[in-house]
Scaffold this motif. Structure first.
Motif, PDB file in Angstrom:
ATOM      1  N   GLU A 240       0.854  -1.188   0.000  1.00  0.00           N
ATOM      2  CA  GLU A 240       0.000   0.000   0.000  1.00  0.00           C
ATOM      3  C   GLU A 240       0.890   1.238   0.000  1.00  0.00           C
ATOM      4  O   GLU A 240       1.951   1.256   0.626  1.00  0.00           O
ATOM      5  N   LYS A 242       0.482   4.948   1.070  1.00  0.00           N
ATOM      6  CA  LYS A 242      -0.458   5.839   1.761  1.00  0.00           C
ATOM      7  C   LYS A 242      -0.549   7.191   1.051  1.00  0.00           C
ATOM      8  O   LYS A 242       0.419   7.667   0.461  1.00  0.00           O
ATOM      9  N   VAL A 256      -1.298   8.097  -4.270  1.00  0.00           N
ATOM     10  CA  VAL A 256      -1.870   7.073  -3.395  1.00  0.00           C
ATOM     11  C   VAL A 256      -1.980   5.770  -4.176  1.00  0.00           C
ATOM     12  O   VAL A 256      -2.120   5.773  -5.401  1.00  0.00           O
ATOM     13  N   ASN A 258      -3.649   1.627  -3.340  1.00  0.00           N
ATOM     14  CA  ASN A 258      -4.121   0.576  -2.447  1.00  0.00           C
ATOM     15  C   ASN A 258      -3.343  -0.707  -2.691  1.00  0.00           C
ATOM     16  O   ASN A 258      -2.566  -0.807  -3.650  1.00  0.00           O
TER      17      ASN A 258
END
Length: 270
Positions: A240, A242, A256, A258
């Motif tokens: 991930e 952040k 960003v 995921n």
């Protein structure tokens, strides 16, 4: 045995007939079109230089765009003006300016046969025109209104460029980088750039290069370096990344990703 010799001689004869025809085949001449109108050059013709850039006689293309061309023989300087845009090149120099901002190219303007030749892409982009190259027919298409990326045909190697909020965006480069356009109005983003890891056939390293090239066009270099450093910390799909925001005086860059997802790099006005 005689039959085999006869067959071999027949094949040799066919090759001898075909070879001169093949050797006479010439590549298609380079063509230039401005807003769907073909530009004809009365004497010196466009050519591809050692840097694989299309060089054209500056006056004919610039005038087709509605631009004014200036030439200073003493300083070997070419000036091209269109509306509020000004491009200045010096013969033999890889440095040039667009509206007073110094830029770098990988080739240089030249003097050939009494004509001043300039790298077509850099001049066109400096005047806010979009450029498309179709290698199949050896034609450069220039459009002052931009191109629709949907014009690229399936399986084609055409590279289409679009001016998106002042950023020059390239499509169909082979990297498979995905760009989502937005209006940039209010809190809307200008665009979102998605970097994948080959899950859809994309070239991760090539996408990183293209992302950096896009950002450097308008975002401060220090901010771009910080963005790229953070993006490169995710080298595989699993981790991930952040949400993190980066700023310069004009833009907010949001990064960003995921787990098992592409990296989203979104550009906003501050």
């Amino acid at each position: 045995m005689k039959k085999r010799i006869a067959t071999a001689l027949a094949m040799l004869l066919i090759l001898m007939v075909l070879m001169p025809t093949m050797s006479l085949a010439k590549p298609l001449p380079l063509r230039v079109e401005v807003n769907t109108n073909r530009i004809y050059f009365p004497d010196e013709q466009p050519y591809v230089d050692k840097a694989q850039r299309v060089q054209v006689p500056v006056r004919f293309v610039s005038e087709a765009l509605g631009a004014k061309v200036g030439w200073n023989a003493a300083t070997k300087t070419v000036t091209v003006d269109l509306d509020s845009n000004r491009v200045v090149l010096v013969l033999g120099s890889k440095k040039y300016t667009v509206n007073g901002v110094e830029k770098q190219m990988d080739t240089a303007a030249a003097r050939v046969g009494g004509r001043t030749f300039v790298p077509l892409r850099f001049i066109s982009e400096g005047l806010d025109a979009s450029v498309k190259w179709d290698s199949a027919v050896r034609t450069v298409y220039i459009n002052t209104a931009g191109f629709d990326p949907s014009e690229v045909t399936q399986g084609s190697d055409q590279i289409v460029e679009e001016n998106l909020h002042g950023f020059k965006i390239k499509y169909n480069t082979g990297s498979k980088m995905d760009i989502k356009k937005s209006s940039g109005e209010g809190t809307q983003a200008l665009m979102a750039i998605l970097i994948d890891f080959g899950m859809w056939g994309g070239d991760y390293e090539m996408q990183l290069e293209e992302l950096e090239e896009i950002l450097l066009q308008r975002v401060e270099e220090k901010t771009v370096k910080s963005v790229m450093s953070y993006v490169k910390t995710k080298k595989t799909p699993e981790p991930e990344l952040k949400l993190k925001d980066f700023y310069d005086d004009t833009f907010l860059i949001r990064v960003v990703s995921n787990i098992n997802s592409s990296i989203a790099v979104t550009i906003f006005y501050k």
